[in-house]
Design a protein around this motif. Structure first.
Motif, short mmCIF file in Angstrom:
data_model
loop_
_atom_site.label_atom_id
_atom_site.label_comp_id
_atom_site.label_asym_id
_atom_site.label_seq_id
_atom_site.Cartn_x
_atom_site.Cartn_y
_atom_site.Cartn_z
N VAL A 98 0.87 -1.18 0.00
CA VAL A 98 0.00 0.00 0.00
C VAL A 98 0.91 1.23 0.00
N CYS A 99 0.67 2.14 -0.93
CA CYS A 99 1.57 3.28 -1.11
C CYS A 99 0.80 4.60 -1.14
N ALA A 100 1.43 5.63 -0.61
CA ALA A 100 0.98 7.01 -0.83
C ALA A 100 1.73 7.57 -2.03
N VAL A 101 1.03 8.35 -2.85
CA VAL A 101 1.67 8.97 -4.01
C VAL A 101 2.45 10.20 -3.54
N SER A 102 3.77 10.15 -3.70
CA SER A 102 4.63 11.26 -3.32
C SER A 102 4.62 12.34 -4.39
N PHE A 103 4.74 11.93 -5.65
CA PHE A 103 4.53 12.86 -6.77
C PHE A 103 4.13 12.06 -7.98
N THR A 104 3.51 12.73 -8.94
CA THR A 104 3.10 12.08 -10.18
C THR A 104 3.15 13.10 -11.31
N HIS A 105 3.81 12.73 -12.42
CA HIS A 105 3.97 13.62 -13.56
C HIS A 105 3.59 12.87 -14.83
N GLY A 106 3.02 13.59 -15.79
CA GLY A 106 2.80 12.99 -17.09
C GLY A 106 1.44 13.32 -17.67
N LEU A 107 1.31 13.03 -18.96
CA LEU A 107 0.07 13.25 -19.68
C LEU A 107 -0.12 12.08 -20.63
N GLY A 108 -1.18 11.31 -20.44
CA GLY A 108 -1.42 10.13 -21.25
C GLY A 108 -0.82 8.89 -20.61
N ASP A 109 -1.09 7.73 -21.21
CA ASP A 109 -0.63 6.44 -20.71
C ASP A 109 0.46 5.87 -21.61
N GLY A 110 1.48 5.27 -21.02
CA GLY A 110 2.54 4.65 -21.79
C GLY A 110 2.26 3.18 -22.06
N ALA A 111 2.83 2.66 -23.13
CA ALA A 111 2.67 1.25 -23.47
C ALA A 111 3.57 0.36 -22.64
N ALA A 112 4.54 0.96 -21.93
CA ALA A 112 5.48 0.18 -21.13
C ALA A 112 5.82 0.98 -19.87
N ILE A 113 6.29 0.26 -18.86
CA ILE A 113 6.62 0.90 -17.60
C ILE A 113 7.87 0.25 -17.00
N MET A 114 8.74 1.08 -16.43
CA MET A 114 9.87 0.58 -15.67
C MET A 114 9.52 0.71 -14.20
N THR A 115 9.71 -0.37 -13.45
CA THR A 115 9.45 -0.34 -12.02
C THR A 115 10.79 -0.41 -11.28
N LEU A 116 10.96 0.46 -10.31
CA LEU A 116 12.18 0.50 -9.52
C LEU A 116 11.79 0.47 -8.05
N GLN A 117 12.12 -0.63 -7.37
CA GLN A 117 11.87 -0.74 -5.94
C GLN A 117 13.14 -0.27 -5.23
N LEU A 118 12.98 0.75 -4.38
CA LEU A 118 14.11 1.46 -3.83
C LEU A 118 14.07 1.50 -2.30
N SER A 119 15.22 1.75 -1.72
CA SER A 119 15.32 2.08 -0.30
C SER A 119 16.37 3.16 -0.17
N THR A 120 16.40 3.81 0.98
CA THR A 120 17.34 4.91 1.19
C THR A 120 17.60 5.10 2.68
N THR A 121 18.71 5.73 2.99
CA THR A 121 19.00 6.12 4.36
C THR A 121 18.76 7.62 4.56
N LEU A 122 18.38 8.32 3.49
CA LEU A 122 18.11 9.75 3.59
C LEU A 122 16.76 10.01 4.25
N PRO A 123 16.57 11.19 4.82
CA PRO A 123 15.23 11.59 5.27
C PRO A 123 14.25 11.54 4.11
N ARG A 124 13.03 11.15 4.38
CA ARG A 124 12.06 10.92 3.30
C ARG A 124 11.85 12.16 2.44
N GLU A 125 11.81 13.35 3.05
CA GLU A 125 11.58 14.57 2.28
C GLU A 125 12.73 14.85 1.33
#
Length: 231
Positions: A98-125
């Protein structure tokens, strides 16, 4: 297009070979229409792997994260149909977040998508800001039409349900998910030529354990399409 709503349920899964045809039929004829017809669900999409693992990626856009723990939705999870019971028992390598949308950009739908599952040690902001800046650069590349950052909610969607019990093992989850949409898989693959995207993600603060997949769109269904069908 930019994601609809402020939350996403992101799911990866494999399927046992002997159940794949049934999975493909069930998912588009029953499961996605059933889910998208629930209150607060706006759209569902399913993709199949060009490269990466597991084989299938699908996600649902919802009004907010509360939809994904609502009594109506949990009741549905605890009353799987006979077809759902038959198919889900053949799932493998399931990841569900379950995810909250942090940001979303774009216009229209793409025929393909790249998914990147990430982690970080930085502050979330800080991490979200760095990825927003990177996504703005990616959106300027030919054929790239969308970029969306999802922040996983480790406290959401973890309750035991009858449907979850059908799967072969506990679901994996993701801390952060970056989705990049393109006109085709080749344009998306070109983003990481010679490791350029991986290096840029590392510079933005992503840890080395990122998981990447490249997927082609198979099916998409919006809430208004379900409503029109049922009218």
């Amino acid at each position: 297009m930019a994601l609809s709503g402020s939350a996403v349920l992101a799911i990866w899964n494999g399927i046992k070979p002997e159940a794949e045809d049934e999975f493909v039929s069930w998912h588009v004829r029953e499961h996605i229409p059933e889910r998208v017809g629930l209150p607060g669900f706006r759209r569902g999409r399913r993709y199949v792997a060009v490269s990466g693992h597991p084989k299938y990626f699908n996600f649902y856009e919802t009004d907010d994260t509360a939809v994904l723990s609502s009594p109506t939705y949990v009741e549905r999870l605890n009353a799987p149909t006979s077809w759902t019971r038959s198919v889900v028992s053949n799932f493998t390598d399931t990841s569900r977040t379950v995810c909250a949308v942090s940001f979303t950009h774009g216009l229209g739908d793409g025929a393909a998508i790249m998914t990147l599952q990430l982690s970080t040690t930085l502050p979330r902001e800080v991490f979200a800001r760095n990825l927003d800046e990177l996504s703005s650069r990616l959106m300027a590349e030919p054929g790239i039409i969308g970029a969306h950052l999802l922040e996983g909610d480790a406290n959401a969607g973890g309750q035991a349900t009858a449907e979850k019990a059908l799967r072969d093992r506990p679901d994996e989850t993701a801390s952060w998910i970056l989705l990049i949409e393109g006109v085709d898989a080749e344009r998306l693959a070109a983003l990481d030529h010679d490791g350029l995207l991986s290096d840029a993600l590392a510079a933005a603060g992503a840890s080395a354990d990122l998981r990447k997949g490249l997927y082609s769109l198979q099916y998409s269904l919006a809430q208004n399409q379900v409503a029109t069908t049922l009218a």
